[in-house]
Design a protein around this motif. Structure first.
Motif, PDB file in Angstrom:
ATOM      1  N   ALA A 424       0.849  -1.194   0.000  1.00 35.04           N
ATOM      2  CA  ALA A 424       0.000   0.000   0.000  1.00 35.04           C
ATOM      3  C   ALA A 424       0.879   1.237   0.000  1.00 35.04           C
ATOM      4  N   ALA A 425       0.496   2.216  -0.810  1.00 37.60           N
ATOM      5  CA  ALA A 425       1.159   3.521  -0.850  1.00 37.60           C
ATOM      6  C   ALA A 425       0.274   4.501  -0.090  1.00 37.60           C
ATOM      7  N   VAL A 426       0.680   4.839   1.132  1.00 36.13           N
ATOM      8  CA  VAL A 426      -0.124   5.694   2.004  1.00 36.13           C
ATOM      9  C   VAL A 426       0.264   7.151   1.765  1.00 36.13           C
ATOM     10  N   ASN A 427      -0.662   7.909   1.199  1.00 36.77           N
ATOM     11  CA  ASN A 427      -0.441   9.333   0.878  1.00 36.77           C
ATOM     12  C   ASN A 427       0.793   9.524  -0.006  1.00 36.77           C
ATOM     13  N   GLU A 428       1.049   8.533  -0.852  1.00 39.03           N
ATOM     14  CA  GLU A 428       2.174   8.606  -1.775  1.00 39.03           C
ATOM     15  C   GLU A 428       1.740   8.123  -3.151  1.00 39.03           C
ATOM     16  N   GLU A 429       2.622   8.322  -4.119  1.00 36.51           N
ATOM     17  CA  GLU A 429       2.343   7.875  -5.488  1.00 36.51           C
ATOM     18  C   GLU A 429       2.686   6.401  -5.641  1.00 36.51           C
ATOM     19  N   VAL A 430       1.846   5.675  -6.371  1.00 39.63           N
ATOM     20  CA  VAL A 430       2.069   4.251  -6.592  1.00 39.63           C
ATOM     21  C   VAL A 430       3.220   4.062  -7.581  1.00 39.63           C
ATOM     22  N   LYS A 431       4.154   3.179  -7.202  1.00 39.62           N
ATOM     23  CA  LYS A 431       5.312   2.927  -8.064  1.00 39.62           C
ATOM     24  C   LYS A 431       5.410   1.472  -8.507  1.00 39.62           C
ATOM     25  N   ALA A 432       4.791   0.562  -7.770  1.00 40.58           N
ATOM     26  CA  ALA A 432       4.889  -0.868  -8.085  1.00 40.58           C
ATOM     27  C   ALA A 432       3.999  -1.220  -9.271  1.00 40.58           C
ATOM     28  N   VAL A 433       4.406  -2.221 -10.048  1.00 39.48           N
ATOM     29  CA  VAL A 433       3.614  -2.673 -11.195  1.00 39.48           C
ATOM     30  C   VAL A 433       2.678  -3.817 -10.796  1.00 39.48           C
ATOM     31  N   THR A 434       2.989  -4.511  -9.715  1.00 34.85           N
ATOM     32  CA  THR A 434       2.100  -5.559  -9.227  1.00 34.85           C
ATOM     33  C   THR A 434       0.909  -4.914  -8.521  1.00 34.85           C
ATOM     34  N   PRO A 435      -0.152  -5.674  -8.223  1.00 38.13           N
ATOM     35  CA  PRO A 435      -1.306  -5.082  -7.526  1.00 38.13           C
ATOM     36  C   PRO A 435      -0.898  -4.407  -6.219  1.00 38.13           C
ATOM     37  N   VAL A 436      -1.318  -3.187  -6.045  1.00 43.86           N
ATOM     38  CA  VAL A 436      -0.967  -2.414  -4.862  1.00 43.86           C
ATOM     39  C   VAL A 436      -2.096  -1.429  -4.590  1.00 43.86           C
ATOM     40  N   LEU A 437      -2.263  -1.047  -3.323  1.00 38.03           N
ATOM     41  CA  LEU A 437      -3.315  -0.119  -2.936  1.00 38.03           C
ATOM     42  C   LEU A 437      -2.761   1.293  -2.820  1.00 38.03           C
ATOM     43  N   GLU A 438      -3.516   2.252  -3.303  1.00 39.13           N
ATOM     44  CA  GLU A 438      -3.226   3.662  -3.060  1.00 39.13           C
ATOM     45  C   GLU A 438      -4.204   4.140  -1.983  1.00 39.13           C
ATOM     46  N   VAL A 439      -3.673   4.658  -0.880  1.00 37.99           N
ATOM     47  CA  VAL A 439      -4.499   5.046   0.266  1.00 37.99           C
ATOM     48  C   VAL A 439      -4.272   6.519   0.563  1.00 37.99           C
ATOM     49  N   LYS A 440      -5.353   7.276   0.585  1.00 39.27           N
ATOM     50  CA  LYS A 440      -5.308   8.694   0.901  1.00 39.27           C
ATOM     51  C   LYS A 440      -6.109   8.952   2.176  1.00 39.27           C
ATOM     52  N   ASN A 441      -5.510   9.674   3.121  1.00 37.31           N
ATOM     53  CA  ASN A 441      -6.184  10.054   4.372  1.00 37.31           C
ATOM     54  C   ASN A 441      -6.866   8.844   5.026  1.00 37.31           C
ATOM     55  N   PRO A 442      -6.102   7.833   5.410  1.00 37.92           N
ATOM     56  CA  PRO A 442      -6.724   6.564   5.841  1.00 37.92           C
ATOM     57  C   PRO A 442      -7.606   6.681   7.077  1.00 37.92           C
ATOM     58  N   PHE A 443      -7.345   7.672   7.945  1.00 36.23           N
ATOM     59  CA  PHE A 443      -8.095   7.756   9.200  1.00 36.23           C
ATOM     60  C   PHE A 443      -9.084   8.915   9.222  1.00 36.23           C
ATOM     61  N   ASP A 444      -9.337   9.503   8.071  1.00 34.08           N
ATOM     62  CA  ASP A 444     -10.363  10.548   7.956  1.00 34.08           C
ATOM     63  C   ASP A 444     -11.610   9.909   7.343  1.00 34.08           C
ATOM     64  N   VAL A 445     -12.645   9.713   8.155  1.00 30.32           N
ATOM     65  CA  VAL A 445     -13.818   8.959   7.709  1.00 30.32           C
ATOM     66  C   VAL A 445     -14.558   9.663   6.575  1.00 30.32           C
ATOM     67  N   ASN A 446     -14.329  10.962   6.411  1.00 29.53           N
ATOM     68  CA  ASN A 446     -15.053  11.702   5.381  1.00 29.53           C
ATOM     69  C   ASN A 446     -14.291  11.818   4.065  1.00 29.53           C
ATOM     70  N   SER A 447     -12.972  11.713   4.086  1.00 26.98           N
ATOM     71  CA  SER A 447     -12.201  11.934   2.853  1.00 26.98           C
ATOM     72  C   SER A 447     -11.223  10.811   2.542  1.00 26.98           C
ATOM     73  N   CYS A 448     -11.306   9.675   3.241  1.00 23.57           N
ATOM     74  CA  CYS A 448     -10.385   8.578   2.946  1.00 23.57           C
ATOM     75  C   CYS A 448     -10.699   7.969   1.582  1.00 23.57           C
ATOM     76  N   GLU A 449      -9.645   7.526   0.903  1.00 15.26           N
ATOM     77  CA  GLU A 449      -9.789   6.939  -0.432  1.00 15.26           C
ATOM     78  C   GLU A 449      -8.922   5.687  -0.514  1.00 15.26           C
ATOM     79  N   PHE A 450      -9.476   4.628  -1.102  1.00 14.58           N
ATOM     80  CA  PHE A 450      -8.749   3.390  -1.351  1.00 14.58           C
ATOM     81  C   PHE A 450      -8.913   3.062  -2.834  1.00 14.58           C
ATOM     82  N   VAL A 451      -7.799   2.891  -3.526  1.00 15.75           N
ATOM     83  CA  VAL A 451      -7.824   2.613  -4.969  1.00 15.75           C
ATOM     84  C   VAL A 451      -6.877   1.457  -5.251  1.00 15.75           C
ATOM     85  N   LEU A 452      -7.322   0.510  -6.065  1.00 14.27           N
ATOM     86  CA  LEU A 452      -6.486  -0.616  -6.479  1.00 14.27           C
ATOM     87  C   LEU A 452      -5.793  -0.268  -7.792  1.00 14.27           C
TER      88      LEU A 452
END
Length: 523
Positions: A424-452
């Motif tokens: 998982a890339a937490v508040n960072e840019e995804v660099k891996a080519v294999t499946p990885v999660l992009e996570v933005k604001n993980p502990f903010d219930v109103n603006s958290c984002e999870f992207v595969l």
């Protein structure tokens, strides 16, 4: 109208060519006051034909707007002082504008007789105030009259038994709520926060048991908001969508079309022919028709999920052949775009393993989150630090539980000594080519984002940490992607639990002892 009797209402219906409604209105004793208090649900029960429903609501709404507009204008004109010639002239201007037609209004506003030669700014200001008033009135009317939609029979059965729905049933409930809200909003895909609150409150008041087992108010609200985001995402030509994307900084104010959304049916046929020439697969007319239908259905906002399931099952053999022969991922997603939907990704995983990956992932995070957070190896981890800072800001049990599960999910690679950047890339840019999660604001219930992401391409947007972790595990199996060595122990541990392996993956002894689930520890 509010003082009309039932006979006067019936007479009014006949004058408006709605005489067919008179017997029903007499039977229900609909007076003028009751007519003005009707909402959409009442009209649907009272009037059978859709055309009559629309005409009746339009007539009532026009009357209410005309009454509100006339009353506010008259009040302002009466309070104007007669000793102020400019106010008197402003009132006269408004009277002339209101009494004349659109052509006469244009001539008057632009005539040399008008001192400024332009529209009176006071009239514009008055119109703006009326517009905001009607907007607030419409909002209050919407929230006060909302009622839950009529759910399908299978959903009703689950709710009648007071059982907490599984993942697929929750998706169906959210879909029906989103479609019902869109109807109430006149087709708009941007509800306000107040409207989200009204709908979720109505759901939980009608079915209080849905507030248990972690399915609290905030989780249902977030799922509903994510559904609207998901529906808006493939829509690029709608003016409101474009305007809001720029307003809220979508991709730095630039709109983009997904690679699969740009493809036309002709492009799909070309891609199929290329794959046939390369010997990847051989398609018949029936399979080609299935793929064409899936492409067209994916572009729609309201989808026939039963038919989608049927056609995905019909094309499973071809899809698995392409994946086993290492066809390009973009080609696979181009032909079968529904693999971008978490629901279909989980169904594909279940087809291969006969396991519900989402249900198993929820059980894993609920069982192990407390033990993971208590390990010494993660005590000084930045994710754990962020968690402790955010825990002090909330007191709701559901939010605290969700935040701990999110932290446990993100800390798993550090527990096993793996490379967290491949997980998982937490508040960072995804660099891996294999499946990885992009996570933005993980502990903010109103603006958290999870992207595969797969091969640095966005595949699916996900609602929460459990769905994100399930999608990550499913992606490796569904697309037959080898597991990187630097994340192998983490994924092996998760797969052994999801697939209920009799011999779990070999793990360090201190980690194994620290990750003993409460049930196994007591035994």
């Amino acid at each position: 109208m509010e003082n009309w009797s039932v006979d006067q209402v019936c007479s009014w219906l006949r004058q408006r060519n709605l005489g067919d409604l008179v017997p029903k209105f007499r039977e229900e004793e609909v007076s003028g006051a009751a007519l003005l208090a009707l909402n959409d649900r009442m009209v649907q029960q009272l009037v059978k034909k859709i055309g009559h429903q629309a005409l009746l609501m339009d007539l009532v709404n026009k009357y209410q707007q005309q009454r509100s507009g006339t009353g506010s204008l008259m009040d302002r004109c009466e309070t104007a002082s007669p000793t102020r010639p400019d106010v008197t002239r402003g009132a006269t201007d408004r009277q002339m504008l209101n009494s004349s037609g659109p052509v006469e209004q244009k001539k008057y506003l632009c005539s040399p007789g008008n001192e400024e030669g332009l529209i009176d700014h006071r009239v514009l200001k008055q119109k703006k105030k009326l517009k905001s008033f009607f907007a607030r009135y419409k909002m209050l009317q919407w929230t006060s009259s909302y009622a839950l939609p009529d759910f399908p029979y299978d959903v009703k059965c689950i709710l009648a038994e007071k059982k907490c729905p599984d993942h697929s049933m929750r998706i169906r409930i959210i879909e029906f709520l989103q479609a019902d809200m869109t109807k109430y909003l006149g087709g708009s895909l941007y509800p306000s926060s107040q409207q989200y609150n009204v709908v979720v409150n109505a759901l939980l008041q009608a079915y209080p048991f849905l507030d248990e087992d972690g399915n609290g108010f905030l989780l249902w609200k977030r799922a509903l908001k994510d559904r609207f985001k998901y529906v808006r995402r493939p829509i690029e030509d709608d003016e409101q969508v474009l305007r809001n994307k720029c307003k809220f900084g979508h991709r730095r104010g630039q709109t983009r079309r997904s690679s699969f959304a740009e493809n036309k049916p002709d492009d799909v046929q070309v891609e199929v022919r290329l794959l046939v020439l390369n010997g990847v697969l051989c398609l018949g007319s029936a399979m080609d028709a299935h793929i064409q239908w899936l492409q067209q259905e994916y572009r729609k906002t309201q989808r026939n999920w039963n038919e989608v399931d049927h056609r995905m099952n019909a094309t499973a053999e071809i899809r698995r052949k392409m994946i086993s022969d290492k066809a390009p991922l973009k080609a696979i997603l181009k032909l079968f775009p529904f693999l971008r939907c978490p629901y279909q990704l989980f169904r594909e995983f279940q087809l291969l393993t006969h396991m519900d990956v989402y249900k198993k992932t929820v059980e894993i995070l609920e069982s192990y989150s407390e033990n993971i957070l208590s390990l010494y190896v993660v005590r000084n981890n930045p994710v754990n630090t962020m968690l402790q800072e955010n825990l002090t800001r909330h007191t709701e049990e559901d939010i605290l539980k969700y935040m701990k599960m999110t932290a446990a999910c993100l800390l798993l690679p550090d527990v096993f000594g793996d490379d967290s950047s491949l997980f998982a890339a937490v508040n960072e840019e995804v660099k891996a080519v294999t499946p990885v999660l992009e996570v933005k604001n993980p502990f903010d219930v109103n603006s958290c984002e999870f992207v595969l992401y797969i091969e640095r391409e966005e595949v699916a947007q996900l609602a929460d940490c459990t769905m994100a972790l399930a999608a990550l595990l499913a992606a490796f199996h569904v697309f037959d992607i080898p597991c990187p060595r630097r994340i192998h122990r983490t994924l092996s541990f998760l797969e052994s639990l999801v697939l209920e392996a009799r011999s779990p993956a070999a793990l360090p002894s201190q980690v194994t002892r620290g990750l003993e689930a409460p049930g196994s520890a007591s035994s």
